[in-house]
Scaffold this active site. Structure first.
Site, PDB file in Angstrom:
ATOM      1  N   HIS A   1      43.137   8.807 -47.351  1.00 45.00           N
ATOM      2  CA  HIS A   1      44.458   9.314 -47.007  1.00 45.00           C
ATOM      3  C   HIS A   1      44.345  10.113 -45.707  1.00 45.00           C
ATOM      4  CE1 HIS A   1      48.174  11.810 -47.468  1.00 45.00           C
ATOM      5  NE2 HIS A   1      48.633  10.619 -47.798  1.00 45.00           N
TER       6      HIS A   1
ATOM      7  N   HIS B   1      56.169  15.538 -42.330  1.00 45.61           N
ATOM      8  CA  HIS B   1      54.869  15.019 -42.758  1.00 45.61           C
ATOM      9  C   HIS B   1      53.714  15.953 -42.412  1.00 45.61           C
ATOM     10  CE1 HIS B   1      51.948  11.472 -43.153  1.00 45.61           C
ATOM     11  NE2 HIS B   1      52.598  11.538 -44.291  1.00 45.61           N
TER      12      HIS B   1
END
Length: 609
Positions: free
Chosen positions: A495, A267
């Site tokens: 985000h 990630h």
């Protein structure tokens, strides 16, 4: 189990395999899909949201999205959307069969069949099957018009070096549809890679989700054939699709991150840029796909340009007071990847001494002894212990956390959030009493998503599932709305992920962290074996700002963040302070239940199936 709410009725599996990490891993044999229906015409498209970071996006040209099988399905269905007949209400309605038979239902348990029958009784007379019709491949209608929805204005990209905050070097991304002043001092990926910041020789892109063709186009023509190394976590079929996507680009190479613990993800989002003039690091929150760079709130730290050290310099040269060079090299070494060896050597040859932030990373593994403090939230705890100082009325300085995805926290708050994680976030120097201050968690409500620039599809990048939410209803009392009027980004869904400690009047910060890590044990780590071991599933990376590294006691919050000017002072906080608590009518956005009572800003409703 059948559930009712103002948003309709849905069926929920009783399976225990409902951690968000399962959703994120893309291991499901049948990809989850949803239908976004036009409120006026009831036209709809099937969209895949299987991935933690994937964003449904309307495009006249099918977008290449590489990753799980579900992402490929999304691209196919965007190219050939299907139309539904009118219906009085689509709440609780299941999607019609798709052409390839890969329809997906929320329930994955056979025990739920009776519940499904009760919630969807058969009609008295059999209705004719609706006809699936191909519709024109166009974007959904928007009250703001086509230009507002997708296209950037002529002056969106920088043609000269912009006025930037050279003190903290924390920037937001540019957002289309905002007043021009709110993009002053913000950056787009095309700006970052432009010649304005250096003459690029090679680059490395660490990320979770890639659109290779789009990514290559963001490099300026003169740098477009320079070598690029992609660091990713895809496996098997997803890896093969990623490789296939890069076939037209001979200058693109790959490095696969090792993910040895189940349900972990790569990630981390970072760029390493090697110039003729030196070297630069960008640590950010955006995926390398188009949808992440235009109508979402994202953040990044851009390093100074690091000059090359004189030949013959020792390995200890070029270190910063925050030991950023040492920590970055250690993070890269954790990949155990030969493809990164030459980059490790290059970084050793450069002077990183101007860096004033601390690196906070996560790498997969189980750690014991001193290694427990190398990664994850225990790394953050150690830094806060060593480099911050206590403040008067410490128990009144709230913790503020903000994120775009939520993992399983346990049956009550003591299992992780109010236990080991809160102990980390409330650490403030060696003399900290570790009080119990307020904890404000910012996560968009249904109304925030509905009224956003993207409308309901913005919720595709906010993958909080009903399966996880129903097991931790206690968590929702912590929630606050996404409000960002000061930065002009209230309607640009976040985000970005940030964590901070604010003064009681919210005018000062004791520290600030921007990171890829969402609110999950997989990202931050969880203690095991009576706190003698910590387990981390995923790769994550962020930078921590501490006042002591800037010769300050606290960070003053910047009052008017935009437009940025040479006289701007204070720290840029992406959202409004103090945070706005949920009202009794507010509900957290949950991606896999329907929202059909009111249309979004594009006249659409949200009907998962």
């Amino acid at each position: 189990m059948s559930q009712d709410s103002q948003h309709g009725k849905w069926s929920v599996s009783s399976s225990e395999d409902d951690d968000d990490e399962l959703l994120l891993s893309g291991t499901s044999s049948k990809p989850p899909q949803l239908t976004v229906s036009n409120h006026s015409s009831h036209s709809s498209s099937v969209i895949d949201i299987a991935s933690v970071d994937e964003k449904p996006e309307w495009s006249p040209v099918p977008m290449l999205v590489v990753g799980s099988e579900a992402r490929q399905q999304a691209a196919k269905n965007q190219k050939n959307p299907v139309k539904y007949e009118s219906s009085p209400s689509l709440a609780g309605k299941r999607k019609m069969d798709v052409a390839d038979g890969s329809g997906w239902a929320l329930s994955d348990s056979d025990d739920d069949e009776d519940a499904k029958k009760k919630s969807n009784p058969p009609p008295a007379t059999k209705a004719p099957s609706p006809k699936r019709q191909k519709v024109a491949n166009v974007r959904p209608p928007s009250p703001h018009g086509r230009v507002y929805y997708i296209d950037e204005p002529d002056d969106f990209f920088e043609s000269s070096v912009p006025c930037l905050d050279d003190v903290f070097r924390f920037y937001l991304n540019k957002v289309t549809g905002l007043d021009r002043k709110y993009n002053s001092g913000a950056l787009h990926v095309r700006d970052i890679l432009s010649p304005l910041f250096g003459t690029l020789k090679e680059s490395v892109q660490f990320n979770y989700c890639f659109d290779i063709a789009w990514m290559v186009q963001q490099y300026p023509p003169e740098f477009r054939d320079r070598p690029i190394l992609i660091v990713h976590g895809d496996k098997r079929e997803a890896k093969a699709r990623l490789m296939q996507q890069a076939q037209p680009f001979s200058h693109v190479r790959f490095c696969q991150a090792k993910l040895d613990i189940a349900f972990g993800t790569h990630h981390t989002k970072m760029m390493l840029l090697w110039y003729e003039e030196g070297f630069r690091v960008i640590i950010l929150t955006s995926n390398l796909i188009r949808a992440d760079w235009y109508q979402k709130t994202q953040g990044m730290w851009m390093s100074p340009l690091f000059p090359r050290l004189p030949k013959g310099s020792s390995d200890t040269c070029g270190e910063s007071p925050t030991f950023f060079k040492r920590d970055l090299l250690e993070y890269l070494a954790s990949y155990r990847a030969p493809e990164l060896d030459e980059w490790i050597q290059r970084i050793q040859e450069h002077d990183l001494s101007e860096t004033r932030v601390y690196l906070v990373g996560s790498t997969p593994g189980r750690y014991v002894g001193p290694d427990m403090e190398r990664w994850g939230h225990l790394r953050l705890r150690k830094l806060l212990y060593e480099h911050t100082n206590g403040v008067p009325d410490e128990d009144q300085w709230p913790v503020v956390g903000q994120f775009s995805s939520i993992g399983s926290m346990g049956v009550d708050k003591t299992k992780w959030l109010a236990g080991e994680f809160q102990r980390t976030l409330t650490t403030l120097g060696k003399g900290s009493l570790r009080p119990n201050p307020p904890v404000h968690l910012l996560y968009p409500s249904v109304e925030d998503v509905r009224m956003s620039l993207e409308g309901y599809p913005a919720g595709g990048s906010l993958p909080y599932s009903i399966q996880t939410a129903q097991k931790q209803l206690w968590l929702h009392s912590y929630f606050h709305r996404w409000q960002a009027d000061a930065t002009g980004r209230t309607h640009a869904m976040p985000h970005i992920k940030t964590y901070t400690r604010a003064s009681p009047d919210f005018t000062e910060l004791a520290w600030f962290l921007v990171t890829s890590a969402n609110l999950s044990k997989a990202a931050w780590g969880a203690s095991e074996k009576k706190n003698t071991q910590v387990m981390i599933r995923s790769y994550e990376l962020g930078v921590l700002y501490m006042p002591s590294a800037f010769n300050m006691k606290t960070f003053p919050v910047r009052k008017n963040p935009f437009p940025v000017s040479s006289s701007s002072s204070g720290f840029l906080v992406p959202f409004d302070l103090p945070p706005t608590c949920y009202t009794p009518k507010d509900e957290p956005w949950i991606w896999n239940i329907p929202y059909s009572q009111a249309p979004d800003t594009h006249g659409n409703i949200w009907v998962p199936s």
